[in-house]
Design an enzyme around this catalytic site. Structure first.
Site: not given
Ligand code: NOJ
Length: 553
Positions: A214, A266
């Protein structure tokens, strides 16, 4: 700059699995509810694994499933090594991973390194320990500016609206690039780095096949804390081609990526895919040897229903990926954007956020959107690289744009002071049955209300209908294996401005009519039509339709 062959190929000589996979995104909260509490869960997903196996996908990616107050749909994590009580237990996760593998599919999870929840023990400790304490060093706390330190330390804006800084009781400010409930971690801190190495190992040891990372372009901040240029305050990292933004896409973050990659290396055959919303010229940097295996390509999320748009995105993305020995990924929808069956039914150029809020809603041509969505997936499934499918795409689900504002949960609704409705409309629970209080999603009502049309779009309604979107997806994914995955060649064909057409290494061709007049059959390339996104009118390819043609033997 080509990657060494060994990093991209499997021993069999075929491309590594992640280069040619169909990955199905499970937004766990809305997929299937196994215990009747209105929220999707691991029991629900386990019970529906056969649906995914029959669809023919290669891998499942599950959105965050960790303990969380769910202030941002689970992207506000409290414990990275456990499962949210509403979703199930670690033992169920283990069973789910192995049942997925038994069906021949891989299993990817989300990892959220940019921020935690405010309820994470580290943040709670930071609040309790006070200014100047070692506990505060794991996050980004600063004194404010101006008299009494009453002004935020910089002008940085939070993605969900408002300042990216919030003040705590003792007067210091903490940074949160997303919601107020998502404090940013300090990636300069060795404990933060070590912790995430250990989190990755924890899950790979439980046999997950990889990670969707993310906000992969976040994490590192300019530690001199300059103001951002005013015209970049609403930037999410995509506009600067040189890594000079104070908190997006900074060069130093590549050290972190290399560190994670070393952890994955790894083990055998694990992968990580970056959610890096960066300037197109910067994306290849994330795919260098020793970094990500792949990155989401979000360009199609911004494309209009236009052959020109699709063509230039496909050619550009494929070329950029090929230049570094990678392949592109293809994404039409996800949990953060208006579903493509609705986007393609709206007039070109419309601002989706404004339309969700204010309409006019009668400009939506839902039938055209549905037709185009079927044709679009015949494009993404036929291109070289990995194709990501968002749950419900295979049912042709539209955006639920008319959710009453009282049910909205996306933090952006409140943070934008009710000017941005947010992403709940693409997160409405999946309909499995024609009838029932939540159309088979669970035993009772679901956490977001479903519209009546969901009954006719349900798996039950579609599975026996050869012309359904569900069966189109099943056929397309099966045929993709025969026609499109043995190599990564791609040649664009010129059949006119409104026609998107390309040929793959097998000789199979894809033709999509994105114009408004039928294409005569004589204009199609040679080959046998093996799949069509809709009924063909006589011998012509109608507007909004796609065909796959197999080479004549
Ligand atoms: C991207 C994610 O896809 C989204 O849903 C989220 O709100 C933001 N990152 C923050 O983590």
């Amino acid at each position: 700059m080509n990657q060494p062959e060994s990093m991209q190929m499997e021993q069999s000589g075929s491309p590594a699995w992640w280069r040619r996979s169909v990955v199905y995104q499970v937004y766990i909260r809305s997929f299937a509810d196994g215990n009747g509490d209105g929220t999707g869960d691991l029991a629900g997903l386990r019970a529906r694994l056969d649906h995914l196996a029959e669809l023919g996908i290669d891998a499942i990616w599950v959105n965050p499933w960790y303990p969380s107050p769910m202030a941002d749909g689970g992207y506000d994590v409290v414990d990275h090594r456990a499962i949210h009580l509403d979703f199930g237990t670690l033992a169920e996760a283990d069973a789910l991973i192995s049942e997925t593998h038994e069906r021949g599919m891989r299993f990817l999870i989300d990892v959220v390194p940019n921020h935690t929840s405010v309820e994470h023990p580290w943040f709670q400790a930071a609040l309790a320990a006070g200014s100047g304490s070692p506990e505060r060093q794991r996050y980004i706390f600063r004194a404010g500016r101006g008299p009494g330190g009453d002004e935020p330390p910089t002008n940085w804006q939070a993605v969900f609206g408002g300042s990216a800084w919030t003040r705590v009781d003792d007067g210091e400010w903490y940074l949160h690039i997303f919601d107020i409930s998502q404090p940013d971690l300090n990636w300069q801190h060795p404990e933060v780095r070590d912790e995430f190495d250990s989190i990755l190992r924890f899950w790979v040891d439980r046999d997950v096949d990889g990670f969707r990372v993310d906000v992969a372009h976040g994490m590192v901040k300019d530690r001199s804390f300059p103001d951002a240029p005013v015209d970049l305050l609403d930037d999410r990292g995509q506009r600067l081609p040189d890594g000079s933004h104070p908190h997006w896409d900074r060069d130093e973050l590549h050290q972190l990526i290399r560190r994670w990659r070393a952890v994955l290396d790894e083990y055998d055959n694990r992968m990580m895919v970056a959610e890096a919303n960066v300037h197109p010229d910067r994306l290849p940097l994330y795919l260098r040897p020793g970094e990500y295996h792949q990155s989401f390509n979000f360009d199609l999320l911004k494309a209009k229903w236009s052959a020109d748009d699709f063509r230039s995105i496909i050619v550009g993305s494929a070329a950029r990926a090929a230049a570094i020995g990678a392949v592109s990924t293809w994404v039409l929808s996800n949990h953060d954007i208006v579903r493509h069956a609705t986007r393609y039914g709206l007039p070109p150029g419309i601002d989706y956020e404004r339309w969700l809020l204010d309409g006019p809603h009668d400009v939506l041509d839902a039938e055209a959107g549905a037709r185009r969505a079927r044709a679009a997936v015949m494009v993404t499934l036929a291109l070289p690289g990995s194709t990501y499918i968002y749950q419900g795409d295979e049912l042709g689900l539209p955006e639920v744009w008319d959710l009453p504002v009282e049910v909205l949960e996306d933090p952006t609704w409140e943070r934008s002071k009710h000017t941005v409705k947010g992403r709940d409309g693409c997160r409405v629970p999946i309909p499995w049955a024609k009838h029932g209080s939540s159309f088979g999603f669970g035993e009772g009502p679901s956490w977001l209300p479903q519209p009546p049309i969901f009954g006719d779009l349900s798996v039950e309604a579609q599975k026996g209908d050869p012309a359904s979107t569900l069966n189109l997806y099943r056929s397309a994914i099966r045929l993709r294996g025969d026609l499109f995955v043995a190599d990564e060649e791609l040649d664009m064909l010129d059949l006119g401005v409104d026609i998107l057409a390309f040929r793959r290494g097998s000789g199979a061709t894809v033709v999509v009519n994105m114009g408004s007049t039928p294409l005569p059959a004589d204009d199609l390339p040679p080959g046998e039509i093996v799949l069509s996104s809709g009924p063909t009118i006589g011998t012509k390819l109608p507007p909004d339709a796609a065909v796959w043609l197999a080479p004549e033997s």
